[in-house]
Scaffold this motif. Structure first.
Motif: not given
Length: 187
Positions: A121-136
């Motif tokens: 729905r948000a047009h976010v790839a799972g890899t992009e979410l994983a990257s942001q989780l790592r950055l956090a």
């Protein structure tokens, strides 16, 4: 006698009005596009996002100026964009204006689970979410209470350990997907 320097610097009132109208139309079209596509368009940019932004800018600039590629036309287009941003800024502080202009946050993860439907729905790839989780600084999905795509396009991560104030999830798309045991009371 034609004035070549004047032709490069200035434009007629009709040309100025055409630049204002074209710039306003392109600005509104971009606002609508961001509203329809969602805040993903505004998030951390990948290479293809950067290419798209450069292309959008070139298209917007060409459409705004049309055949009036002179200094005066550029100044009119720039002043029009500044005025439109000022109007948008004044509208966004009002509830109705904020709803019309900004997008709502979207829950992407809840209780350590990636919500695939919400990612789509948000047009976010799972890899992009994983990257942001790592950055956090997240080491495991289970460390995450809630991850959200914010109206700015950034992904925010709320960790487990402290209850999430339910008030922080008001007007968030998918807030109902956050289990009660993760929520605290708001005062």
């Amino acid at each position: 006698m034609p004035d070549p320097l004047g032709d490069l610097l200035w434009l007629t009132p009709t040309e100025a009005l055409a630049v204002v109208l074209a710039t306003t139309g392109m600005y509104l079209a971009m606002m609508l596009l961001v509203r329809v596509i969602g805040q993903r368009m505004l998030g951390a940019m990948s290479n293809y996002d950067l290419v798209a932004i450069i292309a959008f800018g070139a298209i917007l600039g060409r459409a705004a100026l049309g055949d009036v590629a002179v200094l005066g036309g550029g100044l009119v287009a720039m002043l029009t964009l500044v005025a439109l941003q000022s109007v948008a800024g004044a509208l966004i502080v009002r509830p109705l204006g904020a709803r019309a202009i900004t997008t709502r946050p979207i829950v992407l993860m809840a209780d350590g689970r990636v919500l695939e439907d919400q990612l789509r729905r948000a047009h976010v790839a799972g890899t992009e979410l994983a990257s942001q989780l790592r950055l956090a600084g997240v080491h495991r999905h289970d460390d995450v209470a809630v991850a959200l795509l914010e109206p700015t396009g950034a992904i925010s991560v709320l960790r487990r350990g402290t209850p999430v104030d339910a008030e922080l999830l008001e007007d968030v798309i998918g807030a109902h997907l956050v289990p009660e045991h993760l929520l605290g009371q708001h005062g």
